[in-house]
Write a protein that holds these residues in place. Sequence first.
Motif, PDB file in Angstrom:
ATOM      1  N   SER A 161       6.913   3.885   9.683  1.00  0.00           N
ATOM      2  CA  SER A 161       6.505   3.587   8.825  1.00  0.00           C
ATOM      3  C   SER A 161       6.180   4.432   7.320  1.00  0.00           C
ATOM      4  O   SER A 161       4.573   5.124   8.207  1.00  0.00           O
ATOM      5  CB  SER A 161       6.044   2.825   7.819  1.00  0.00           C
ATOM      6  N   GLY A 189       8.676  -0.026   6.053  1.00  0.00           N
ATOM      7  CA  GLY A 189       8.513   0.429   5.333  1.00  0.00           C
ATOM      8  C   GLY A 189       9.621   1.407   4.068  1.00  0.00           C
ATOM      9  O   GLY A 189       9.490   1.738   3.105  1.00  0.00           O
ATOM     10  N   ARG A 266       9.276   0.363  -1.747  1.00  0.00           N
ATOM     11  CA  ARG A 266       9.453  -0.985  -0.897  1.00  0.00           C
ATOM     12  C   ARG A 266       9.480  -1.662  -1.946  1.00  0.00           C
ATOM     13  O   ARG A 266       9.927  -2.851  -1.068  1.00  0.00           O
ATOM     14  CB  ARG A 266       7.847  -1.167   0.249  1.00  0.00           C
TER      15      ARG A 266
END
Length: 544
Positions: A161, A189, A266
């Motif tokens: 990620s 992510g 995120r």
Amino acid sequence: MRKWFVKGAIATWLTVILLSFIWPGLLWLCLILLPVTATGIYDMYQTKHALWRTFPVVGRGRWVMEFLRPFVRQYFFESETDGVPINRMFRSVIYQRAKGQKDTVPYGTKLDTRQVGYEWIGHSMAAIHLDPHALYPRVKIGGPDCKKPYQASIFNVSAMSFGSLSGNAIQALNKGAKLGGFYHNTGEGSVSPYHLQHGGDLVWQIGTGYFGCRDEKGKFSEELFAKTATKDNVKMIEIKLSQGAKPGHGGILPADKNTIEIAQIRTVKPGTRVDSPPAHKAFKTPLGMMLFIQKLRDLSGGKPVGFKLAVGRKSEFVAICKAMVETNIKPDFITVDGGEGGTGAAPLEYSNSVGMPLIEALVFIRDVLVGFNLKKDIKIIASGKVFTGFHLVRNLALGADVCNSARGMMVALGCVQSLVCNSNECPTGIATQDPTLEAGLVVGDKASRIARYQKETVKACMDLIASAGLRDPSQINRTHIHRRVSQTEIKRYDEIYPELTDGELLTSEYPVRFAHEMKESSAECFMPNHYVIECYSGLETLPD
């Protein structure tokens, strides 16, 4: 020792002061004596470290040696086959292939061929020349319900990620994937601008935190998912059930890596440690999981959808297969992550003692899919310590169609295995969000290395396949790989891991070794229908 320090300090100061009347230049020693003396006084009166209190100043040498120990061992005492998680032999060949340097070795193997566990591929007297046109084999991923199948390389970038890795590292991986014609898994992510900048093919991984496709309450958002999943760069969707480095735990983003930028991508609060939940909320049962797979396939416009798992309780995967048969909804691929998989941050117990190793997991997944007559529509992707052409060949022989590598690609980026991924202090600028450290990673140069390493590794794999008298990776099977199982006995993989026939688990005459899993699994729940525990009152059978 405390008394000796006090006496020594007093004697040293008196000596310097007295001699300074004769030679005034000695007073410069006070620049050294003053901090040493102050440190010693602090050590004697602090209450956290017994060694410091008992051995002022000198006791700090232990911490210095502990800090230097891994570096001294790696650079001065480590042999070619030592070093963990990746030994020097593998690190060296990755560096050489990434840089385009000579990757041959002189004087023969450094491995102990008499050691139990030694493995090799059986060559053929009818070996063939490697066809230059076969250097870039492709595998079609996409079952009967997939409208946009994807032609994948046999070697790709595994899930990492943005957040765990720096923006420059993500850019280099993606640009390398673009140059080499292979895919780049985003990790859980979410898809960041760094993933999209260079146009490399992406596999978007959806974890239990639903990063990039979650609403304000952290639940899955169909609208946000469709917005990203329909991007041209996104070629496949992967539901992450678990990962080899910490199965059943969920991902960890340390607080010092959770910058404002990452938090926005995120949709979480910046500067906090972010733990992904251990299980999904969008579905609770194998049947619900199949419906979720179909939903994602529809929302993405018909792109391949699969899932990733580290094998834990085997009956749970059997339950998933029963749900596939019952609903006639199948994933397009399954990524099998070995328990030896790596990550930037994981509890020790999870890294060492949770999850089935890749070889056994790969065999099990392949056999169960064949046993339920599902394999023909589902491709298997293997992930876990894949560094060389032989690692590719071995996984393909066991039943994989495609392989991913994370740490191999990190080493190709320039990782020196300093083992500080969880500290935000990665010296090579790969596993950090420190802009000063990240600036050391030049995207263009490292992207070329990624592409070159992938190309040379696939070439090495195809060389081995040609030496076995084969022309295509799909032709290799368990009969081609041998393992020493004792000092006097060698077995082929098909003898160690006997294969099932198509549909064998759909009958009542399945092999005995699958009896427990078949009996306790159900499409209506992941956990067994019932299980037996031992308690103070004796054995009790509990419902799920």
